[in-house]
Write an enzyme that holds these catalytic residues in place. Structure first.
Site, PDB file in Angstrom:
ATOM      1  N   TYR A 124       0.882  -1.175   0.000  1.00 44.16           N
ATOM      2  CA  TYR A 124       0.000   0.000   0.000  1.00 44.16           C
ATOM      3  C   TYR A 124       0.913   1.216   0.000  1.00 44.16           C
ATOM      4  N   SER A 131       5.587  14.023   2.184  1.00 45.69           N
ATOM      5  CA  SER A 131       4.221  13.980   2.735  1.00 45.69           C
ATOM      6  C   SER A 131       3.987  12.657   3.472  1.00 45.69           C
ATOM      7  N   SER A 133       2.365  12.582   7.381  1.00 48.89           N
ATOM      8  CA  SER A 133       1.084  12.857   8.053  1.00 48.89           C
ATOM      9  C   SER A 133       0.132  13.619   7.136  1.00 48.89           C
ATOM     10  N   PHE A 157       9.052   4.637   2.581  1.00 50.96           N
ATOM     11  CA  PHE A 157       8.701   3.730   3.694  1.00 50.96           C
ATOM     12  C   PHE A 157       7.705   2.645   3.273  1.00 50.96           C
ATOM     13  N   SER A 159       6.196  -0.769   2.954  1.00 48.45           N
ATOM     14  CA  SER A 159       6.337  -2.133   3.458  1.00 48.45           C
ATOM     15  C   SER A 159       6.202  -3.091   2.277  1.00 48.45           C
ATOM     16  N   ARG A 243      -5.826   0.366  10.691  1.00 52.75           N
ATOM     17  CA  ARG A 243      -5.478   0.865  12.031  1.00 52.75           C
ATOM     18  C   ARG A 243      -5.999  -0.074  13.120  1.00 52.75           C
ATOM     19  N   PHE A 278       7.135  -9.401  45.461  1.00 51.09           N
ATOM     20  CA  PHE A 278       7.202  -7.969  45.776  1.00 51.09           C
ATOM     21  C   PHE A 278       5.906  -7.299  45.307  1.00 51.09           C
ATOM     22  N   GLN A 279       5.392  -6.430  46.155  1.00 46.80           N
ATOM     23  CA  GLN A 279       4.128  -5.793  45.789  1.00 46.80           C
ATOM     24  C   GLN A 279       4.279  -4.940  44.520  1.00 46.80           C
ATOM     25  N   GLU A 364       0.735   3.898   9.824  1.00 48.80           N
ATOM     26  CA  GLU A 364      -0.721   3.942   9.560  1.00 48.80           C
ATOM     27  C   GLU A 364      -1.351   5.167  10.241  1.00 48.80           C
TER      28      GLU A 364
HETATM   29  P1  FAD Z   1       5.792  13.392   9.738  1.00 48.02           P
HETATM   30  O1  FAD Z   1       4.454  13.475   9.111  1.00 48.02           O
HETATM   31  O2  FAD Z   1       6.887  14.230   9.194  1.00 48.02           O
HETATM   32  O3  FAD Z   1       5.629  13.650  11.297  1.00 48.02           O
HETATM   33  C1  FAD Z   1       6.740  13.973  12.147  1.00 48.02           C
HETATM   34  C2  FAD Z   1       6.163  14.273  13.537  1.00 48.02           C
HETATM   35  O4  FAD Z   1       5.300  15.429  13.463  1.00 48.02           O
HETATM   36  C3  FAD Z   1       5.290  13.132  14.081  1.00 48.02           C
HETATM   37  O5  FAD Z   1       5.474  13.016  15.472  1.00 48.02           O
HETATM   38  C4  FAD Z   1       3.883  13.599  13.771  1.00 48.02           C
HETATM   39  O6  FAD Z   1       2.912  13.043  14.626  1.00 48.02           O
HETATM   40  C5  FAD Z   1       4.024  15.094  13.991  1.00 48.02           C
HETATM   41  N1  FAD Z   1       2.985  15.847  13.280  1.00 48.02           N
HETATM   42  C6  FAD Z   1       2.830  16.000  11.941  1.00 48.02           C
HETATM   43  N2  FAD Z   1       1.766  16.739  11.674  1.00 48.02           N
HETATM   44  C7  FAD Z   1       1.205  17.078  12.859  1.00 48.02           C
HETATM   45  C8  FAD Z   1       0.064  17.834  13.241  1.00 48.02           C
HETATM   46  N3  FAD Z   1      -0.733  18.400  12.342  1.00 48.02           N
HETATM   47  N4  FAD Z   1      -0.190  17.968  14.559  1.00 48.02           N
HETATM   48  C9  FAD Z   1       0.610  17.389  15.485  1.00 48.02           C
HETATM   49  N5  FAD Z   1       1.704  16.664  15.187  1.00 48.02           N
HETATM   50  C10 FAD Z   1       1.983  16.512  13.884  1.00 48.02           C
HETATM   51  N6  FAD Z   1       3.545   4.307   4.488  1.00 48.02           N
HETATM   52  C11 FAD Z   1       2.877   3.778   3.422  1.00 48.02           C
HETATM   53  O7  FAD Z   1       2.233   4.498   2.662  1.00 48.02           O
HETATM   54  N7  FAD Z   1       2.898   2.441   3.197  1.00 48.02           N
HETATM   55  C12 FAD Z   1       3.584   1.575   3.984  1.00 48.02           C
HETATM   56  O8  FAD Z   1       3.594   0.365   3.738  1.00 48.02           O
HETATM   57  C13 FAD Z   1       4.300   2.106   5.108  1.00 48.02           C
HETATM   58  N8  FAD Z   1       5.024   1.279   5.914  1.00 48.02           N
HETATM   59  C14 FAD Z   1       5.810   1.832   6.882  1.00 48.02           C
HETATM   60  C15 FAD Z   1       6.688   0.994   7.599  1.00 48.02           C
HETATM   61  C16 FAD Z   1       7.537   1.546   8.553  1.00 48.02           C
HETATM   62  C17 FAD Z   1       8.498   0.654   9.290  1.00 48.02           C
HETATM   63  C18 FAD Z   1       7.510   2.946   8.819  1.00 48.02           C
HETATM   64  C19 FAD Z   1       8.427   3.558   9.831  1.00 48.02           C
HETATM   65  C20 FAD Z   1       6.637   3.748   8.122  1.00 48.02           C
HETATM   66  C21 FAD Z   1       5.779   3.208   7.147  1.00 48.02           C
HETATM   67  N9  FAD Z   1       4.943   4.037   6.376  1.00 48.02           N
HETATM   68  C22 FAD Z   1       4.254   3.499   5.320  1.00 48.02           C
HETATM   69  C23 FAD Z   1       4.964   5.476   6.571  1.00 48.02           C
HETATM   70  C24 FAD Z   1       4.202   5.959   7.809  1.00 48.02           C
HETATM   71  O9  FAD Z   1       2.832   5.898   7.591  1.00 48.02           O
HETATM   72  C25 FAD Z   1       4.678   7.383   8.105  1.00 48.02           C
HETATM   73  O10 FAD Z   1       5.988   7.282   8.622  1.00 48.02           O
HETATM   74  C26 FAD Z   1       3.756   8.120   9.058  1.00 48.02           C
HETATM   75  O11 FAD Z   1       2.494   8.332   8.485  1.00 48.02           O
HETATM   76  C27 FAD Z   1       4.359   9.457   9.524  1.00 48.02           C
HETATM   77  O12 FAD Z   1       4.832  10.214   8.450  1.00 48.02           O
HETATM   78  P2  FAD Z   1       6.328  10.851   8.526  1.00 48.02           P
HETATM   79  O13 FAD Z   1       7.235   9.719   8.879  1.00 48.02           O
HETATM   80  O14 FAD Z   1       6.578  11.560   7.254  1.00 48.02           O
HETATM   81  O15 FAD Z   1       6.296  11.835   9.741  1.00 48.02           O
HETATM   82  N1  2MC Z   2     -12.985   7.208   5.055  1.00 50.72           N
HETATM   83  C1  2MC Z   2     -13.483   7.743   3.924  1.00 50.72           C
HETATM   84  N2  2MC Z   2     -13.223   9.019   3.535  1.00 50.72           N
HETATM   85  C2  2MC Z   2     -12.448   9.771   4.338  1.00 50.72           C
HETATM   86  C3  2MC Z   2     -11.902   9.278   5.518  1.00 50.72           C
HETATM   87  C4  2MC Z   2     -12.196   7.939   5.886  1.00 50.72           C
HETATM   88  N3  2MC Z   2     -11.710   7.396   7.014  1.00 50.72           N
HETATM   89  N4  2MC Z   2     -11.152  10.236   6.105  1.00 50.72           N
HETATM   90  C5  2MC Z   2     -11.235  11.308   5.306  1.00 50.72           C
HETATM   91  N5  2MC Z   2     -12.017  11.030   4.228  1.00 50.72           N
HETATM   92  C6  2MC Z   2     -12.401  11.939   3.149  1.00 50.72           C
HETATM   93  C7  2MC Z   2     -13.063  13.172   3.715  1.00 50.72           C
HETATM   94  O1  2MC Z   2     -14.446  12.964   3.917  1.00 50.72           O
HETATM   95  C8  2MC Z   2     -12.763  14.220   2.653  1.00 50.72           C
HETATM   96  O2  2MC Z   2     -13.651  14.089   1.596  1.00 50.72           O
HETATM   97  P1  2MC Z   2     -14.851  15.192   1.401  1.00 50.72           P
HETATM   98  O3  2MC Z   2     -14.168  16.515   1.291  1.00 50.72           O
HETATM   99  O4  2MC Z   2     -15.522  14.745   0.132  1.00 50.72           O
HETATM  100  O5  2MC Z   2     -15.699  15.071   2.608  1.00 50.72           O
HETATM  101  C9  2MC Z   2     -11.408  13.800   2.133  1.00 50.72           C
HETATM  102  O6  2MC Z   2     -11.224  12.405   2.477  1.00 50.72           O
HETATM  103  C10 2MC Z   2     -10.279  14.591   2.746  1.00 50.72           C
HETATM  104  O7  2MC Z   2     -10.323  14.410   4.149  1.00 50.72           O
HETATM  105  P2  2MC Z   2      -9.746  15.505   5.137  1.00 50.72           P
HETATM  106  O8  2MC Z   2     -10.323  16.836   4.771  1.00 50.72           O
HETATM  107  O9  2MC Z   2      -9.940  15.027   6.523  1.00 50.72           O
HETATM  108  O10 2MC Z   2      -8.188  15.485   4.714  1.00 50.72           O
HETATM  109  P3  2MC Z   2      -6.956  16.183   5.415  1.00 50.72           P
HETATM  110  O11 2MC Z   2      -5.951  16.405   4.363  1.00 50.72           O
HETATM  111  O12 2MC Z   2      -7.373  17.347   6.246  1.00 50.72           O
HETATM  112  O13 2MC Z   2      -6.346  15.113   6.490  1.00 50.72           O
HETATM  113  C11 2MC Z   2      -5.696  13.103   7.567  1.00 50.72           C
HETATM  114  C12 2MC Z   2      -6.620  13.834   6.595  1.00 50.72           C
HETATM  115  C13 2MC Z   2      -4.713  13.959   8.331  1.00 50.72           C
HETATM  116  C14 2MC Z   2      -6.594  12.407   8.549  1.00 50.72           C
HETATM  117  C15 2MC Z   2      -4.948  12.124   6.653  1.00 50.72           C
HETATM  118  O14 2MC Z   2      -4.050  12.806   5.809  1.00 50.72           O
HETATM  119  C16 2MC Z   2      -4.213  11.055   7.403  1.00 50.72           C
HETATM  120  O15 2MC Z   2      -4.792  10.060   7.822  1.00 50.72           O
HETATM  121  N6  2MC Z   2      -2.863  11.215   7.568  1.00 50.72           N
HETATM  122  C17 2MC Z   2      -2.040  10.172   8.083  1.00 50.72           C
HETATM  123  C18 2MC Z   2      -1.433   9.409   6.944  1.00 50.72           C
HETATM  124  C19 2MC Z   2      -1.388   7.945   7.224  1.00 50.72           C
HETATM  125  O16 2MC Z   2      -2.154   7.405   7.996  1.00 50.72           O
HETATM  126  N7  2MC Z   2      -0.474   7.263   6.554  1.00 50.72           N
HETATM  127  C20 2MC Z   2      -0.388   5.853   6.673  1.00 50.72           C
HETATM  128  C21 2MC Z   2       0.373   5.296   5.515  1.00 50.72           C
HETATM  129  S1  2MC Z   2       0.177   3.529   5.404  1.00 50.72           S
HETATM  130  C22 2MC Z   2       1.231   2.846   6.579  1.00 50.72           C
HETATM  131  O17 2MC Z   2       1.796   3.512   7.391  1.00 50.72           O
HETATM  132  C23 2MC Z   2       1.414   1.411   6.536  1.00 50.72           C
HETATM  133  C24 2MC Z   2       2.230   0.812   7.383  1.00 50.72           C
HETATM  134  C25 2MC Z   2       0.699   0.611   5.531  1.00 50.72           C
END
Ligand code: FAD
Ligand code: 2MC
Length: 380
Positions: A124, A131, A133, A157, A159, A243, A278-279, A364
């Site tokens: 995924y 980009s 968060s 990043f 997986s 999640r 030990f407690q 995630e």
């Molecule tokens: P940043 O977004 O740069 O965040 C840095 C810090 O700032 C964090 O503490 C964050 O919480 C904080 N922060 C950012 N914005 C805000 C805000 N608005 N308010 C408060 N705090 C904030 N991604 C995929 O798409 N697919 C994958 O398969 C995948 N696998 C992964 C596997 C591993 C081992 C790791 C480490 C990451 C993986 N990721 C994957 C990416 C993962 O989802 C991101 O690392 C995560 O979403 C955070 O993004 P970033 O690392 O760029 O941190």
């Molecule tokens: N289901 C369906 N639609 C959704 C949704 C959900 N859970 N969440 C948001 N949307 C829609 C939302 O309704 C909106 O559409 P509309 O304008 O038509 O209503 C659109 O998506 C945009 O949503 P937001 O306005 O909330 O978007 P914003 O940019 O403000 O932020 C945020 C969204 C911060 C919640 C999102 O960017 C986020 O989840 N960030 C974290 C990134 C993340 O989780 N990365 C994981 C990568 S995968 C990984 O780590 C692995 C290990 C696989």
């Protein structure tokens, strides 16, 4: 669990099956996989034979068509042996579900049969170097050129990057923001697709992580999941379930460390008595067990909300992931402390779980992003 909180017979059976699979195929080998950075492809295939590659893919498409609570039970059970392996299988499930739920019939027929069996494993791809968060700010472009898209950009990043066969990729086909994002399925052997070196990580060593680089990668328009501009919603909907699973992986890892700690404190003596006497030890175990059950209860509730499509499912998924991954890390840390110096050694499993669970607070969606999702929903 009692009364209305009982798991039903089918759920207990699937939990039992996952526990047996873990005991046979995961737990005895997990330390070696971690040490050798080995990706247990044979185990994923065996998991596929049990239907664990397509837990909530429809039965019509060959999946086992279960709900998110059942998925959580499976993930929790497998994480008892190896959180990294369990989470890897979760990511594959998320990608398969997105294709099944939002893809057209032809796309589903082309990809799902081999994904269901885990002959082909999927990644995924949302995160980019600039980009994480702020996922909707992604910059990887897909330009329409006749009946193909041409993709350029870099995913960070990922997986399974470089190992997996199928990449479910969020790309920009339109303007800025979430509405300009679409979702494409890309095969590993497509010309122009390349991968960074495997990242060197604190944990999750049984799960490869690498950049995925697109240099004029041509994919047919037929590989688009759903409509143009809907990719971000699909990505977020996938993460509602992902999640839950990541939280479940924290529960499984924490349960394992709690069980190990209970045994260890009975066996280890200091000052002429078992340290269990030990407690402080008893109170710490009590806190660990209480926090674990609380996180589990919320996670199971959140899972049922995602299955039911409740309006508050995304908030509950975020709350469950945050609580389970924060509590999981704390529980494992307390277990490590109880093991004293031995907890710090690779001779015991605790330090591996400590390293593996740490990243569940980051990926995630970081737990700060989870709080953003929860807070926004409360205030909307
Ligand atoms: P940043 O977004 O740069 O965040 C840095 C810090 O700032 C964090 O503490 C964050 O919480 C904080 N922060 C950012 N914005 C805000 C805000 N608005 N308010 C408060 N705090 C904030 N991604 C995929 O798409 N697919 C994958 O398969 C995948 N696998 C992964 C596997 C591993 C081992 C790791 C480490 C990451 C993986 N990721 C994957 C990416 C993962 O989802 C991101 O690392 C995560 O979403 C955070 O993004 P970033 O690392 O760029 O941190
Ligand atoms: N289901 C369906 N639609 C959704 C949704 C959900 N859970 N969440 C948001 N949307 C829609 C939302 O309704 C909106 O559409 P509309 O304008 O038509 O209503 C659109 O998506 C945009 O949503 P937001 O306005 O909330 O978007 P914003 O940019 O403000 O932020 C945020 C969204 C911060 C919640 C999102 O960017 C986020 O989840 N960030 C974290 C990134 C993340 O989780 N990365 C994981 C990568 S995968 C990984 O780590 C692995 C290990 C696989």
């Amino acid at each position: 669990m009692t009364g209305q909180f009982d798991l039903n017979e089918d759920q207990l059976a699937i939990q039992d099956m996952a526990r047996k699979f873990t005991a046979d195929r995961i737990t005895p080998f997990a330390a070696k996989w971690d040490e050798e950075h080995h990706y247990p492809i044979d185990v994923w295939k065996a998991a596929g034979e049990l239907g664990f590659g397509a837990i909530y893919v429809s039965e019509e498409m060959g999946g086992i068509g279960l709900g998110r609570l059942e998925a959580a039970l499976i993930m929790e059970a497998m994480a008892y042996g190896c959180p990294a392996t369990s989470a890897y299988i979760s990511i594959h499930n998320m990608a398969a579900w997105m294709i099944d739920t939002f893809g057209g019939d032809e796309l589903k027929a082309r990809y799902l049969p081999e994904m269901v069996s885990m002959e082909k494993i999927a990644s995924y791809c949302l995160t980019e170097p600039g980009s994480g968060s702020d996922a909707a700010a992604l910059k990887t472009t897909a330009r329409l050129d006749g009946d193909h898209y041409v993709i350029n950009g870099t995913k960070q990043f990922i997986s399974g990057g470089g190992v997996n066969d199928v990449y479910v990729v969020m790309v920009r086909t339109g303007g800025d923001g979430p509405k300009g994002i679409s979702c494409l399925v890309v095969d590993k052997d497509t010309p122009g697709l390349s991968f960074g070196a495997p990242e060197k990580k604190l944990g999750w060593n049984a799960s490869p992580t690498a950049q995925v680089v697109f240099d004029n990668v041509k994919v047919p328009v037929a590989n688009r999941v759903g409509e143009e501009g809907d990719g971000f919603k699909f990505a977020m909907a996938g993460l509602d379930g992902g999640r839950i699973n990541i939280g479940a992986c924290s529960l499984g890892g924490a349960q394992r460390c709690l069980d190990e700690a209970v045994q260890y404190v009975k066996d280890r003596s200091q000052f002429g008595k078992a340290i269990a006497e030990f407690q402080n030890t008893q109170f710490t175990l009590a806190d660990m067990a209480t926090d674990l059950e609380a996180a589990r209860a919320l996670l199971y509730l959140a899972a049922t909300k995602v299955t039911a499509g409740s309006p508050d499912k995304s908030r509950f998924s975020a709350m469950a992931k945050k609580l389970a991954s924060d509590s999981g890390s704390e529980i494992v840390d307390k277990a490590l402390q109880m093991f004293g110096g031995y907890g710090y050694l690779r001779d015991y499993p605790i330090e591996r779980f400590w390293r593996d669970l740490r990243v569940h607070r980051i990926l995630e969606g970081t737990n700060e992003v989870m709080r953003m999702i929860i807070g926004r929903d409360l205030l909307k």
